[in-house]
Design a protein around this motif. Sequence first.
Motif, PDB file in Angstrom:
ATOM      1  N   CYS A 112      35.587  36.522  48.511  1.00 39.39           N
ATOM      2  CA  CYS A 112      34.794  35.988  47.409  1.00 39.39           C
ATOM      3  C   CYS A 112      35.129  36.794  46.155  1.00 39.39           C
ATOM      4  O   CYS A 112      34.668  37.928  46.005  1.00 39.39           O
ATOM      5  CB  CYS A 112      33.312  36.113  47.754  1.00 39.39           C
ATOM      6  SG  CYS A 112      32.224  35.391  46.523  1.00 39.39           S
ATOM      7  N   ARG A 113      35.968  36.243  45.289  1.00 34.37           N
ATOM      8  CA  ARG A 113      36.338  36.924  44.048  1.00 34.37           C
ATOM      9  C   ARG A 113      37.075  35.964  43.123  1.00 34.37           C
ATOM     10  O   ARG A 113      37.480  34.878  43.547  1.00 34.37           O
ATOM     11  CB  ARG A 113      37.199  38.159  44.323  1.00 34.37           C
ATOM     12  CG  ARG A 113      38.547  37.864  44.954  1.00 34.37           C
ATOM     13  CD  ARG A 113      39.386  39.139  45.014  1.00 34.37           C
ATOM     14  NE  ARG A 113      40.573  39.008  45.832  1.00 34.37           N
ATOM     15  CZ  ARG A 113      41.728  38.489  45.419  1.00 34.37           C
ATOM     16  NH1 ARG A 113      41.853  38.032  44.184  1.00 34.37           N
ATOM     17  NH2 ARG A 113      42.767  38.427  46.229  1.00 34.37           N
ATOM     18  N   ASN A 114      37.248  36.387  41.881  1.00 30.43           N
ATOM     19  CA  ASN A 114      38.041  35.579  40.953  1.00 30.43           C
ATOM     20  C   ASN A 114      39.516  35.656  41.343  1.00 30.43           C
ATOM     21  O   ASN A 114      39.990  36.704  41.780  1.00 30.43           O
ATOM     22  CB  ASN A 114      37.903  36.114  39.528  1.00 30.43           C
ATOM     23  CG  ASN A 114      36.680  35.558  38.835  1.00 30.43           C
ATOM     24  OD1 ASN A 114      36.141  34.529  39.229  1.00 30.43           O
ATOM     25  ND2 ASN A 114      36.240  36.223  37.789  1.00 30.43           N
ATOM     26  N   THR A 137      41.560  31.311  35.349  1.00 28.57           N
ATOM     27  CA  THR A 137      40.783  32.176  36.244  1.00 28.57           C
ATOM     28  C   THR A 137      39.605  31.388  36.827  1.00 28.57           C
ATOM     29  O   THR A 137      38.784  30.866  36.077  1.00 28.57           O
ATOM     30  CB  THR A 137      40.253  33.404  35.477  1.00 28.57           C
ATOM     31  OG1 THR A 137      41.364  34.088  34.890  1.00 28.57           O
ATOM     32  CG2 THR A 137      39.507  34.352  36.402  1.00 28.57           C
ATOM     33  N   PRO A 139      36.894  31.351  40.512  1.00 32.96           N
ATOM     34  CA  PRO A 139      36.561  32.096  41.739  1.00 32.96           C
ATOM     35  C   PRO A 139      36.888  31.353  43.039  1.00 32.96           C
ATOM     36  O   PRO A 139      36.856  30.119  43.074  1.00 32.96           O
ATOM     37  CB  PRO A 139      35.045  32.312  41.638  1.00 32.96           C
ATOM     38  CG  PRO A 139      34.549  31.391  40.619  1.00 32.96           C
ATOM     39  CD  PRO A 139      35.701  30.866  39.812  1.00 32.96           C
ATOM     40  N   PRO A 194      39.653  26.928  45.236  1.00 31.30           N
ATOM     41  CA  PRO A 194      38.866  27.599  44.196  1.00 31.30           C
ATOM     42  C   PRO A 194      37.748  26.691  43.665  1.00 31.30           C
ATOM     43  O   PRO A 194      37.825  25.461  43.777  1.00 31.30           O
ATOM     44  CB  PRO A 194      39.901  27.893  43.108  1.00 31.30           C
ATOM     45  CG  PRO A 194      41.212  27.866  43.818  1.00 31.30           C
ATOM     46  CD  PRO A 194      41.072  26.805  44.863  1.00 31.30           C
ATOM     47  N   ARG A 198      32.067  26.777  39.377  1.00 30.37           N
ATOM     48  CA  ARG A 198      31.538  28.124  39.122  1.00 30.37           C
ATOM     49  C   ARG A 198      32.234  28.760  37.927  1.00 30.37           C
ATOM     50  O   ARG A 198      32.120  29.970  37.706  1.00 30.37           O
ATOM     51  CB  ARG A 198      31.748  29.032  40.343  1.00 30.37           C
ATOM     52  CG  ARG A 198      30.997  28.601  41.562  1.00 30.37           C
ATOM     53  CD  ARG A 198      31.108  29.669  42.651  1.00 30.37           C
ATOM     54  NE  ARG A 198      30.661  29.156  43.925  1.00 30.37           N
ATOM     55  CZ  ARG A 198      30.674  29.856  45.055  1.00 30.37           C
ATOM     56  NH1 ARG A 198      31.106  31.111  45.053  1.00 30.37           N
ATOM     57  NH2 ARG A 198      30.248  29.326  46.180  1.00 30.37           N
TER      58      ARG A 198
END
Length: 228
Positions: A112-114, A137, A139, A194, A198
Amino acid sequence: MKFAVIVFPGSNCDVDMFHAIKDALGEEVEYVWHSADNLDEYDGILLPGGFSYGDYLRCGAIARFSNVMAEVVKAAEAGKPVLGVCNGFQILLEAGLLPGAMRRNDGLKFICRNVELQVANNETMFTTSYEANETITVPIAHGEGNYYCDEATLAELKENKQIVFTYAGTNPNGSLEDIAGITNKQGNVLGMMPHPERAVDELLGSTDGLKIFQSIVKNWRETHVVTA
Ligand SMILES: NC(=O)CC[C@H](N)C(=O)O
Protein backbone atom coordinates in the motif's frame (compact mmCIF):
# COMPACT_ATOMS: atom_id res chain seq x y z
CA MET A 1 -23.14 11.40 -17.85
CA LYS A 2 -24.46 8.91 -15.32
CA PHE A 3 -22.15 6.37 -13.63
CA ALA A 4 -22.88 3.19 -11.68
CA VAL A 5 -20.53 2.12 -8.89
CA ILE A 6 -21.11 -1.62 -8.50
CA VAL A 7 -21.01 -2.75 -4.88
CA PHE A 8 -20.15 -6.35 -3.99
CA PRO A 9 -20.12 -7.85 -0.48
CA GLY A 10 -16.60 -6.86 0.61
CA SER A 11 -16.09 -3.86 -1.69
CA ASN A 12 -14.35 -1.12 0.28
CA CYS A 13 -13.33 1.48 -2.31
CA ASP A 14 -16.90 2.12 -3.47
CA VAL A 15 -17.26 5.24 -1.33
CA ASP A 16 -13.99 6.71 -2.65
CA MET A 17 -15.12 5.97 -6.22
CA PHE A 18 -18.49 7.61 -5.59
CA HIS A 19 -16.76 10.66 -4.08
CA ALA A 20 -14.37 10.94 -7.05
CA ILE A 21 -17.26 11.02 -9.52
CA LYS A 22 -19.67 13.18 -7.57
CA ASP A 23 -17.40 15.69 -5.86
CA ALA A 24 -14.16 15.78 -7.86
CA LEU A 25 -15.59 15.16 -11.34
CA GLY A 26 -19.05 16.64 -10.77
CA GLU A 27 -21.01 13.96 -12.63
CA GLU A 28 -24.06 11.90 -11.69
CA VAL A 29 -23.38 8.62 -9.88
CA GLU A 30 -25.31 5.92 -8.03
CA TYR A 31 -24.36 2.83 -6.02
CA VAL A 32 -25.66 -0.38 -7.61
CA TRP A 33 -25.82 -3.57 -5.51
CA HIS A 34 -24.38 -6.76 -7.04
CA SER A 35 -27.82 -8.36 -7.31
CA ALA A 36 -29.02 -5.76 -9.82
CA ASP A 37 -30.28 -7.07 -13.14
CA ASN A 38 -30.39 -3.93 -15.25
CA LEU A 39 -27.73 -1.29 -15.94
CA ASP A 40 -29.44 0.27 -18.95
CA GLU A 41 -29.82 3.69 -17.33
CA TYR A 42 -26.06 4.09 -16.78
CA ASP A 43 -23.57 5.48 -19.30
CA GLY A 44 -20.45 4.29 -17.50
CA ILE A 45 -19.82 1.29 -15.20
CA LEU A 46 -17.28 1.39 -12.37
CA LEU A 47 -16.10 -1.71 -10.49
CA PRO A 48 -14.34 -0.50 -7.34
CA GLY A 49 -11.61 -2.10 -5.30
CA GLY A 50 -11.91 -4.12 -2.13
CA PHE A 51 -12.11 -7.69 -0.93
CA SER A 52 -15.23 -9.04 -2.63
CA TYR A 53 -16.33 -12.27 -0.97
CA GLY A 54 -13.27 -12.06 1.26
CA ASP A 55 -10.91 -12.81 -1.65
CA TYR A 56 -11.80 -16.49 -1.20
CA LEU A 57 -10.59 -18.93 -3.93
CA ARG A 58 -8.89 -16.06 -5.79
CA CYS A 59 -9.54 -12.33 -5.79
CA GLY A 60 -12.65 -11.70 -7.87
CA ALA A 61 -13.33 -15.41 -8.52
CA ILE A 62 -16.68 -15.43 -6.71
CA ALA A 63 -17.81 -11.88 -7.56
CA ARG A 64 -17.69 -12.68 -11.23
CA PHE A 65 -20.72 -14.95 -10.75
CA SER A 66 -22.79 -12.08 -9.30
CA ASN A 67 -26.09 -11.34 -10.97
CA VAL A 68 -24.93 -7.92 -12.11
CA MET A 69 -21.98 -9.31 -14.06
CA ALA A 70 -24.22 -10.41 -16.96
CA GLU A 71 -25.25 -6.76 -17.19
CA VAL A 72 -21.64 -5.58 -17.01
CA VAL A 73 -20.85 -7.89 -19.95
CA LYS A 74 -23.85 -6.45 -21.81
CA ALA A 75 -22.67 -2.88 -21.13
CA ALA A 76 -19.16 -3.78 -22.31
CA GLU A 77 -20.54 -5.33 -25.49
CA ALA A 78 -22.63 -2.20 -26.09
CA GLY A 79 -19.41 -0.16 -26.05
CA LYS A 80 -20.03 1.64 -22.76
CA PRO A 81 -16.95 2.57 -20.74
CA VAL A 82 -16.29 -0.04 -18.04
CA LEU A 83 -13.53 0.67 -15.53
CA GLY A 84 -12.35 -1.89 -12.97
CA VAL A 85 -9.91 -0.73 -10.32
CA CYS A 86 -7.85 -3.21 -8.31
CA ASN A 87 -10.42 -5.79 -7.16
CA GLY A 88 -12.55 -4.48 -10.01
CA PHE A 89 -9.71 -5.32 -12.42
CA GLN A 90 -9.44 -8.79 -10.88
CA ILE A 91 -13.19 -9.32 -11.35
CA LEU A 92 -12.96 -8.24 -15.03
CA LEU A 93 -10.16 -10.78 -15.56
CA GLU A 94 -12.12 -13.54 -13.85
CA ALA A 95 -15.17 -12.66 -15.94
CA GLY A 96 -13.14 -12.93 -19.14
CA LEU A 97 -13.77 -9.31 -20.11
CA LEU A 98 -10.01 -8.77 -20.05
CA PRO A 99 -7.28 -11.28 -20.95
CA GLY A 100 -4.75 -12.75 -18.53
CA ALA A 101 -4.76 -13.44 -14.79
CA MET A 102 -3.56 -12.04 -11.50
CA ARG A 103 -1.06 -13.78 -9.23
CA ARG A 104 0.07 -12.99 -5.67
CA ASN A 105 2.59 -10.16 -5.51
CA ASP A 106 6.23 -11.13 -5.70
CA GLY A 107 7.28 -11.26 -2.05
CA LEU A 108 3.74 -12.30 -1.05
CA LYS A 109 3.10 -9.04 0.82
CA PHE A 110 0.17 -6.66 0.58
CA ILE A 111 1.61 -3.37 -0.69
CA CYS A 112 0.00 0.00 0.00
CA ARG A 113 1.90 3.06 -1.26
CA ASN A 114 2.15 5.60 -4.05
CA VAL A 115 3.73 4.40 -7.29
CA GLU A 116 4.78 6.13 -10.47
CA LEU A 117 3.02 5.07 -13.62
CA GLN A 118 3.73 5.72 -17.24
CA VAL A 119 0.80 6.43 -19.54
CA ALA A 120 1.74 3.92 -22.23
CA ASN A 121 -1.25 4.69 -24.43
CA ASN A 122 -2.96 8.09 -24.28
CA GLU A 123 -5.27 7.32 -27.19
CA THR A 124 -7.92 5.34 -25.30
CA MET A 125 -11.23 6.76 -24.11
CA PHE A 126 -9.77 6.64 -20.58
CA THR A 127 -6.50 8.46 -21.23
CA THR A 128 -6.84 11.19 -23.85
CA SER A 129 -6.44 13.91 -21.19
CA TYR A 130 -2.87 12.73 -20.47
CA GLU A 131 0.23 13.56 -22.47
CA ALA A 132 1.87 10.70 -24.36
CA ASN A 133 4.21 8.81 -21.98
CA GLU A 134 3.30 11.12 -19.10
CA THR A 135 4.50 9.93 -15.67
CA ILE A 136 1.84 10.11 -12.98
CA THR A 137 1.61 9.30 -9.27
CA VAL A 138 -1.23 7.05 -8.11
CA PRO A 139 -1.49 4.78 -5.03
CA ILE A 140 -1.63 0.99 -5.08
CA ALA A 141 -3.09 -1.25 -2.35
CA HIS A 142 -3.14 -4.92 -3.19
CA GLY A 143 -1.84 -8.39 -2.42
CA GLU A 144 -2.61 -9.91 -5.81
CA GLY A 145 -1.47 -7.50 -8.51
CA ASN A 146 1.12 -9.57 -10.29
CA TYR A 147 -0.37 -9.53 -13.80
CA TYR A 148 0.38 -12.49 -16.05
CA CYS A 149 -0.60 -13.70 -19.51
CA ASP A 150 0.85 -16.11 -22.04
CA GLU A 151 3.15 -15.03 -24.87
CA ALA A 152 0.47 -15.01 -27.56
CA THR A 153 -1.78 -12.81 -25.41
CA LEU A 154 1.11 -10.46 -24.63
CA ALA A 155 1.88 -10.12 -28.32
CA GLU A 156 -1.77 -9.30 -28.96
CA LEU A 157 -1.85 -6.74 -26.14
CA LYS A 158 1.15 -5.01 -27.68
CA GLU A 159 -0.15 -5.26 -31.24
CA ASN A 160 -3.48 -3.65 -30.28
CA LYS A 161 -1.94 -1.08 -27.90
CA GLN A 162 -3.97 -2.53 -25.03
CA ILE A 163 -1.27 -1.85 -22.43
CA VAL A 164 -2.36 1.51 -21.07
CA PHE A 165 -0.40 1.93 -17.83
CA THR A 166 2.98 0.51 -16.82
CA TYR A 167 4.90 0.89 -13.56
CA ALA A 168 7.65 3.46 -14.01
CA GLY A 169 10.81 2.77 -12.02
CA THR A 170 10.43 -0.11 -9.56
CA ASN A 171 7.87 -2.74 -10.39
CA PRO A 172 6.08 -3.23 -7.03
CA ASN A 173 4.51 -6.65 -7.61
CA GLY A 174 6.42 -8.53 -10.34
CA SER A 175 3.81 -8.03 -13.06
CA LEU A 176 4.73 -9.07 -16.59
CA GLU A 177 6.37 -6.25 -18.56
CA ASP A 178 5.56 -3.84 -15.68
CA ILE A 179 1.89 -3.93 -16.68
CA ALA A 180 -0.37 -1.90 -14.37
CA GLY A 181 -3.45 -1.53 -16.58
CA ILE A 182 -4.87 -2.94 -19.82
CA THR A 183 -7.93 -2.52 -22.00
CA ASN A 184 -9.90 -5.04 -23.99
CA LYS A 185 -9.37 -5.14 -27.74
CA GLN A 186 -12.26 -2.73 -28.38
CA GLY A 187 -10.74 -0.26 -25.91
CA ASN A 188 -13.87 0.35 -23.82
CA VAL A 189 -13.01 -1.88 -20.85
CA LEU A 190 -10.07 -0.79 -18.69
CA GLY A 191 -8.67 -2.72 -15.73
CA MET A 192 -5.94 -1.21 -13.58
CA MET A 193 -4.38 -2.10 -10.23
CA PRO A 194 -3.55 1.48 -9.08
CA HIS A 195 -6.39 3.53 -7.59
CA PRO A 196 -7.18 6.70 -9.59
CA GLU A 197 -10.13 7.42 -7.30
CA ARG A 198 -7.62 7.94 -4.47
CA ALA A 199 -5.73 10.55 -6.50
CA VAL A 200 -8.35 13.20 -7.25
CA ASP A 201 -7.54 15.90 -4.69
CA GLU A 202 -4.35 17.65 -3.49
CA LEU A 203 -5.39 16.66 0.03
CA LEU A 204 -4.90 13.03 -1.00
CA GLY A 205 -1.38 13.76 -2.26
CA SER A 206 -2.10 13.64 -6.00
CA THR A 207 -4.70 14.69 -8.53
CA ASP A 208 -3.20 12.54 -11.29
CA GLY A 209 -6.08 10.04 -11.26
CA LEU A 210 -8.70 12.62 -12.14
CA LYS A 211 -7.76 12.75 -15.81
CA ILE A 212 -8.99 9.18 -16.28
CA PHE A 213 -12.49 10.20 -15.25
CA GLN A 214 -12.27 13.46 -17.20
CA SER A 215 -11.20 11.55 -20.31
CA ILE A 216 -14.20 9.22 -20.02
CA VAL A 217 -16.62 12.15 -19.79
CA LYS A 218 -14.95 14.12 -22.57
CA ASN A 219 -15.01 11.17 -24.97
CA TRP A 220 -18.55 10.26 -24.02
CA ARG A 221 -19.76 13.84 -24.62
CA GLU A 222 -18.06 13.92 -28.00
CA THR A 223 -19.95 10.83 -29.13
CA HIS A 224 -23.36 11.51 -27.56
CA VAL A 225 -25.84 14.30 -28.09
CA VAL A 226 -26.50 15.85 -24.69
CA THR A 227 -30.00 17.30 -24.47
CA ALA A 228 -30.03 18.44 -20.85
N1 LIG B 1 -7.63 -2.63 -2.98
C1 LIG B 1 -8.04 -3.72 -3.58
O1 LIG B 1 -8.95 -3.70 -4.40
C2 LIG B 1 -7.41 -5.02 -3.17
C3 LIG B 1 -7.75 -6.16 -4.09
C4 LIG B 1 -7.49 -7.52 -3.49
N2 LIG B 1 -8.22 -7.71 -2.28
C5 LIG B 1 -6.00 -7.69 -3.30
O2 LIG B 1 -5.53 -7.63 -2.20
O3 LIG B 1 -5.28 -7.87 -4.26
